[in-house]
Design an enzyme around this catalytic site. Structure first.
Site, mmCIF file in Angstrom:
data_model
loop_
_atom_site.group_PDB
_atom_site.id
_atom_site.type_symbol
_atom_site.label_atom_id
_atom_site.label_comp_id
_atom_site.label_asym_id
_atom_site.label_seq_id
_atom_site.Cartn_x
_atom_site.Cartn_y
_atom_site.Cartn_z
ATOM 1 N N ASP A 69 0.838 -1.201 0.000
ATOM 2 C CA ASP A 69 0.000 0.000 0.000
ATOM 3 C C ASP A 69 0.871 1.249 0.000
ATOM 4 O O ASP A 69 2.040 1.218 0.381
ATOM 5 C CB ASP A 69 -0.987 -0.002 1.166
ATOM 6 C CG ASP A 69 -0.427 -0.576 2.454
ATOM 7 O OD1 ASP A 69 0.807 -0.774 2.531
ATOM 8 O OD2 ASP A 69 -1.200 -0.822 3.381
ATOM 9 N N GLU A 128 -5.569 3.695 3.581
ATOM 10 C CA GLU A 128 -6.055 4.369 4.776
ATOM 11 C C GLU A 128 -7.438 4.995 4.560
ATOM 12 O O GLU A 128 -8.091 5.381 5.516
ATOM 13 C CB GLU A 128 -5.072 5.455 5.209
ATOM 14 C CG GLU A 128 -3.689 4.938 5.601
ATOM 15 C CD GLU A 128 -3.698 4.136 6.897
ATOM 16 O OE1 GLU A 128 -4.751 4.121 7.592
ATOM 17 O OE2 GLU A 128 -2.672 3.532 7.223
#
Length: 379
Positions: A69, A128
């Site tokens: 990520d 996130e």
């Protein structure tokens, strides 16, 4: 690729944290590095601010996937680094700078010495929030490159460097954001009977929400409802017309998430009736649980136990959330914790993960993929 290069890359990435789907500098940095690798056996695609890199194997029978990520967090950095964030108010406080660096390390190793099977390294934006995994899985760019097995990792501050922590089954919780807006009637503090005070309504609702886990969830189950932020009012002598509650929900089962949301809706309707106000609920980003496929995870753990360069720890499940769960819902695989040995937890402004963990992760992932590709036998 030397460890020094990987550390330099991590520090470069640490300087440029960006919000989800705004990772423009990060994407450019990664693409520039990938362009320096031999291109004969790789293909590169972009999706929004993400990147897909396909490495063709020497005699492919399967396609593996490794995901890293990319996004940072809206946190003011308080580390002692001399390579602090150059983006005010943003920081890589969840280890995504390490995750990307490890992804580049794995990719480099596979380009320099190809394994038999194919590998797609996925640099995924917006973990996130608002969540990049689900739309990426639905993208045309990934459709014909879909892996048959997925691997991911997450840094773990509490474990020493060299520790790999993992478990079969559920690793991370189902999660949902929670935003509740209460709209009443404002007024002068001296005439409360002419207004509907949303600060009072909001306070009542916060207390009521805490009763859900205590009185509606099976005590043998696990769930969390946290209200982390309340906003309401404009001045000390003005009755607040609006109040906003922001929080998060975490459960270890999808059924419990449905139950909790149903109870929140019921309690909010009660607040509307009791305070003669209007309410709006926004569930925000919702993440699927991270569920490690049992057979593959057991095989990985057995393989790890034979190694003398890492320490295997069978951990318990955690209430953290990760949109990697959407990959594992569709593709068999697992995620593991990578020990990075720092006293500060994830999302902390002083998080300083040990860079020595980068080499551990690259070596572990690369060796595991090569072992699988060569025709792994359960050990």
């Amino acid at each position: 690729m030397t460890n020094l290069n990987l550390i330099d890359i991590r520090r470069d990435l640490h300087r440029i944290p960006e919000a989800g789907f705004q990772e423009f500098k990060t994407q450019r940095y990664l693409l520039d590095y990938i362009a320096t690798l031999p291109q004969e056996h790789i293909e590169v695609r972009t999706w929004k601010t993400g990147i897909l890199v396909y490495t063709h194997g020497t005699a492919p029978k399967r396609r593996f996937g490794y995901r890293a990520d990319m996004d940072g967090l809206p946190i003011v950095e308080e580390t002692g680094y001399d390579f602090k964030s150059e983006h005010p108010g943003y920081m890589h406080a969840c280890g995504h700078d390490l995750h990307m660096t490890i992804g580049l390390g794995v990719l480099t190793a596979m380009v320099q010495q190809r394994m038999e099977d194919d590998l797609i390294v996925i640099f995924q934006p917006a973990e996130e929030g608002p969540g990049g995994a689900q739309p990426m899985l639905a993208s045309a760019e990934l459709a014909d490159w879909m892996p048959e097995q997925m691997i991911g990792l997450h840094v773990a501050p509490e474990y020493p460097v060299g520790t790999i922590a993992v478990r079969q089954g559920i690793l991370f919780a189902n999660t949902s954001e929670l935003f509740i807006d209460l709209i009443g009637t404002g007024g002068h503090a001296a005439y409360p009977h002419r207004a509907n005070d949303m600060v009072v309504a909001g306070c009542q609702l916060v207390g009521q929400l805490q009763s859900i886990v205590a009185r509606n969830v099976n005590p043998l189950d696990s769930a969390v409802i946290t209200i982390g932020k309340i906003e309401g009012g404009t001045k000390q002598n003005i009755i607040a017309e609006r109040a906003r509650l922001e929080g998060t929900i975490r459960t270890l089962s999808a059924e419990t998430m449905v139950l909790i949301k149903s109870r929140i809706e019921a309690l909010v309707k009660g607040i509307e009736a009791g305070f003669d106000c209007r309410a709006e609920i926004d569930w925000g980003a919702n993440y699927m649980q991270v569920y490690n496929e049992e057979k593959l995870t057991a095989e990985f753990m057995s393989w790890l136990a034979k190694r003398d360069d890492v320490t295997l720890f069978e951990c318990t499940e955690a209430m953290t959330g990760e949109d990697f769960g959407y990959f594992l819902e569709r593709i068999p695989g697992f995620m593991f914790w990578l020990g990075v040995d720092t006293p500060y937890g994830l999302h902390h402004a002083k998080l300083e993960p040990s860079e020595a963990a980068i080499d551990v992760a690259v070596r572990t992932v690369t060796d595991y993929l090569r072992w699988q590709s060569a025709g792994a036998v359960t050990v």
